[in-house]
Design a protein around this motif. Structure first.
Motif, PDB file in Angstrom:
ATOM      1  N   LEU A 174      47.044  18.830  39.235  1.00  0.00           N
ATOM      2  CA  LEU A 174      47.033  19.310  40.617  1.00  0.00           C
ATOM      3  C   LEU A 174      48.301  18.907  41.357  1.00  0.00           C
ATOM      4  O   LEU A 174      48.834  19.680  42.164  1.00  0.00           O
ATOM      5  N   ALA A 175      48.774  17.714  41.096  1.00  0.00           N
ATOM      6  CA  ALA A 175      49.997  17.255  41.758  1.00  0.00           C
ATOM      7  C   ALA A 175      51.190  18.134  41.395  1.00  0.00           C
ATOM      8  O   ALA A 175      52.089  18.344  42.217  1.00  0.00           O
ATOM      9  N   ARG A 176      51.184  18.674  40.156  1.00  0.00           N
ATOM     10  CA  ARG A 176      52.291  19.539  39.738  1.00  0.00           C
ATOM     11  C   ARG A 176      52.121  20.975  40.225  1.00  0.00           C
ATOM     12  O   ARG A 176      53.085  21.616  40.632  1.00  0.00           O
ATOM     13  N   ILE A 177      50.888  21.492  40.191  1.00  0.00           N
ATOM     14  CA  ILE A 177      50.700  22.912  40.454  1.00  0.00           C
ATOM     15  C   ILE A 177      50.603  23.244  41.948  1.00  0.00           C
ATOM     16  O   ILE A 177      51.072  24.282  42.395  1.00  0.00           O
ATOM     17  N   LEU A 178      49.985  22.354  42.741  1.00  0.00           N
ATOM     18  CA  LEU A 178      49.735  22.698  44.148  1.00  0.00           C
ATOM     19  C   LEU A 178      51.008  23.001  44.946  1.00  0.00           C
ATOM     20  O   LEU A 178      51.008  23.931  45.770  1.00  0.00           O
ATOM     21  N   PRO A 179      52.109  22.268  44.752  1.00  0.00           N
ATOM     22  CA  PRO A 179      53.319  22.601  45.531  1.00  0.00           C
ATOM     23  C   PRO A 179      53.959  23.925  45.136  1.00  0.00           C
ATOM     24  O   PRO A 179      54.823  24.423  45.854  1.00  0.00           O
ATOM     25  N   THR A 180      53.528  24.506  44.000  1.00  0.00           N
ATOM     26  CA  THR A 180      54.204  25.706  43.492  1.00  0.00           C
ATOM     27  C   THR A 180      53.461  27.003  43.739  1.00  0.00           C
ATOM     28  O   THR A 180      53.998  28.077  43.435  1.00  0.00           O
ATOM     29  N   CYS A 181      52.226  26.940  44.284  1.00  0.00           N
ATOM     30  CA  CYS A 181      51.390  28.137  44.304  1.00  0.00           C
ATOM     31  C   CYS A 181      50.712  28.336  45.655  1.00  0.00           C
ATOM     32  O   CYS A 181      50.855  27.524  46.572  1.00  0.00           O
ATOM     33  N   ALA A 182      49.939  29.422  45.762  1.00  0.00           N
ATOM     34  CA  ALA A 182      49.239  29.737  47.010  1.00  0.00           C
ATOM     35  C   ALA A 182      47.884  29.053  47.110  1.00  0.00           C
ATOM     36  O   ALA A 182      47.253  29.089  48.166  1.00  0.00           O
ATOM     37  N   GLY A 183      47.443  28.416  46.046  1.00  0.00           N
ATOM     38  CA  GLY A 183      46.176  27.697  46.105  1.00  0.00           C
ATOM     39  C   GLY A 183      45.530  27.532  44.747  1.00  0.00           C
ATOM     40  O   GLY A 183      45.852  28.246  43.795  1.00  0.00           O
ATOM     41  N   VAL A 184      44.613  26.565  44.676  1.00  0.00           N
ATOM     42  CA  VAL A 184      43.808  26.322  43.475  1.00  0.00           C
ATOM     43  C   VAL A 184      42.341  26.318  43.887  1.00  0.00           C
ATOM     44  O   VAL A 184      41.977  25.714  44.895  1.00  0.00           O
ATOM     45  N   ARG A 185      41.514  26.998  43.117  1.00  0.00           N
ATOM     46  CA  ARG A 185      40.087  27.071  43.389  1.00  0.00           C
ATOM     47  C   ARG A 185      39.304  26.370  42.288  1.00  0.00           C
ATOM     48  O   ARG A 185      39.628  26.504  41.110  1.00  0.00           O
ATOM     49  N   ARG A 186      38.236  25.652  42.696  1.00  0.00           N
ATOM     50  CA  ARG A 186      37.324  25.006  41.746  1.00  0.00           C
ATOM     51  C   ARG A 186      35.925  25.487  42.111  1.00  0.00           C
ATOM     52  O   ARG A 186      35.274  24.934  42.989  1.00  0.00           O
ATOM     53  N   TRP A 187      35.463  26.558  41.434  1.00  0.00           N
ATOM     54  CA  TRP A 187      34.209  27.193  41.822  1.00  0.00           C
ATOM     55  C   TRP A 187      33.042  26.846  40.908  1.00  0.00           C
ATOM     56  O   TRP A 187      31.923  27.297  41.130  1.00  0.00           O
ATOM     57  N   GLY A 188      33.279  26.096  39.849  1.00  0.00           N
ATOM     58  CA  GLY A 188      32.183  25.530  39.084  1.00  0.00           C
ATOM     59  C   GLY A 188      31.510  26.440  38.071  1.00  0.00           C
ATOM     60  O   GLY A 188      30.376  26.179  37.683  1.00  0.00           O
ATOM     61  N   ALA A 189      32.194  27.500  37.628  1.00  0.00           N
ATOM     62  CA  ALA A 189      31.638  28.374  36.589  1.00  0.00           C
ATOM     63  C   ALA A 189      32.801  28.932  35.776  1.00  0.00           C
ATOM     64  O   ALA A 189      33.430  29.921  36.161  1.00  0.00           O
ATOM     65  N   ALA A 190      33.086  28.301  34.637  1.00  0.00           N
ATOM     66  CA  ALA A 190      34.270  28.670  33.850  1.00  0.00           C
ATOM     67  C   ALA A 190      34.227  30.115  33.381  1.00  0.00           C
ATOM     68  O   ALA A 190      35.262  30.787  33.321  1.00  0.00           O
ATOM     69  N   ALA A 191      33.026  30.608  33.032  1.00  0.00           N
ATOM     70  CA  ALA A 191      32.927  31.996  32.573  1.00  0.00           C
ATOM     71  C   ALA A 191      33.397  32.954  33.658  1.00  0.00           C
ATOM     72  O   ALA A 191      34.147  33.913  33.393  1.00  0.00           O
ATOM     73  N   LEU A 192      32.987  32.715  34.904  1.00  0.00           N
ATOM     74  CA  LEU A 192      33.418  33.574  36.002  1.00  0.00           C
ATOM     75  C   LEU A 192      34.893  33.366  36.337  1.00  0.00           C
ATOM     76  O   LEU A 192      35.575  34.315  36.751  1.00  0.00           O
ATOM     77  N   ASP A 193      35.400  32.155  36.165  1.00  0.00           N
ATOM     78  CA  ASP A 193      36.833  31.939  36.359  1.00  0.00           C
ATOM     79  C   ASP A 193      37.628  32.859  35.421  1.00  0.00           C
ATOM     80  O   ASP A 193      38.605  33.499  35.828  1.00  0.00           O
ATOM     81  N   LEU A 194      37.211  32.913  34.162  1.00  0.00           N
ATOM     82  CA  LEU A 194      37.898  33.773  33.192  1.00  0.00           C
ATOM     83  C   LEU A 194      37.724  35.248  33.549  1.00  0.00           C
ATOM     84  O   LEU A 194      38.678  36.033  33.490  1.00  0.00           O
ATOM     85  N   ALA A 195      36.520  35.631  33.941  1.00  0.00           N
ATOM     86  CA  ALA A 195      36.287  37.018  34.343  1.00  0.00           C
ATOM     87  C   ALA A 195      37.154  37.394  35.534  1.00  0.00           C
ATOM     88  O   ALA A 195      37.679  38.518  35.611  1.00  0.00           O
TER      89      ALA A 195
END
Length: 261
Positions: A174-195
């Motif tokens: 997170l320390a590496r990715i957050l400064p480079t992007c528009a956001g990170v989401r943690r929604w708690g369902a890996a299958a739906l993350d992939l979908a």
């Protein structure tokens, strides 16, 4: 749209399980809950859904093997084909009344996942793909995001809970990715993350310590939508290691380099 016989069986079974899970979801406070481990809950609805799915798939294809989250693996008479099932991905969301969970069913042939179905009953979104036939959500053809700039991109991941040993790695990610992007989401369902990566809703996804049933269906759906899917460790194995990274081609290299540092 014409689907293969196996895909039709998978989609029909996912819808049946979805209807059953929705009934209990409406009365979430009354669910009988037991614990599998710290922060990892399993409900009566979860176990019942796996039983329903297993019985339906085994009735349709009695020679295939079966690997599910809640039960032991079943060796099939046909050693080349195996169902891989998560009857309720996002169990914690489900038990807390949060409408973000799904049923994931994959078919593996000779070690390669050839068909994947991820069904979100709350939103009635059926994500599916068959190798060589593209990826779809209901009647809509899916394509991964076309964004080319990291700073405009939104990524998804899972975060460790209950003192899991990979917390330091995740915080470093997170320390590496957050400064480079528009956001990170943690929604708690890996299958739906992939979908959602396949649908272009997320621009990329990475996670460690997943199980085959968490991601088997999603991997083929992302690939058929034009995404790049690799082990988090370039020399690793996604299914064996449980660590994956995926994104649309234009940003995959920058995204993977940021996470893998």
């Amino acid at each position: 749209m014409v689907h293969s016989a196996n895909l039709n069986v998978m989609m029909k079974t996912a819808r049946r399980a979805g209807r059953a899970l929705l009934k209990d979801f409406g009365e979430v406070e009354n669910l009988q809950v037991s614990t599998k481990g710290p922060g990892d809950f399993v409900s009566r609805a979860d176990r019942n859904a796996e039983t329903l799915i297993r019985e339906a798939l085994m009735e349709a294809r009695p020679t295939y093997g079966f690997l599910g989250e809640e039960g032991s693996e079943i060796e099939g008479q046909d050693p080349t084909r195996r169902w891989i099932v998560d009857p309720l991905d996002g169990t914690t969301n489900y038990l807390h009344g949060m409408p973000h969970w799904a049923i994931s069913i994959a078919l593996e042939h000779k070690g390669d996942v050839t068909i994947g179905v991820i069904y979100d009953p709350v939103k009635d979104e059926m994500f599916f793909a068959e190798k060589g036939s593209g990826a779809w959500m209901n009647e809509k053809r899916l394509r991964v995001s076309g964004r080319i700039r990291m700073i405009e991109s939104v990524f998804a991941t899972g975060l460790p809970f209950a003192g899991r040993a990979d917390l330091p790695e995740s915080l470093q990610d997170l320390a590496r990715i957050l400064p480079t992007c528009a956001g990170v989401r943690r929604w708690g369902a890996a299958a739906l993350d992939l979908a959602y990566v396949a649908a272009g809703r997320f621009d990329g996804f990475w996670e460690r310590r997943l199980h085959p049933w968490d991601m088997a269906a999603g991997l083929v759906i992302v690939r058929e939508a034009g995404g790049i899917v690799e082990p988090l460790d370039p020399n690793g194995d996604i299914m064996a290691d449980g660590a994956v990274i995926c994104a649309a081609e234009p940003i995959f290299e920058k995204f993977a380099k940021t996470i893998r540092k």
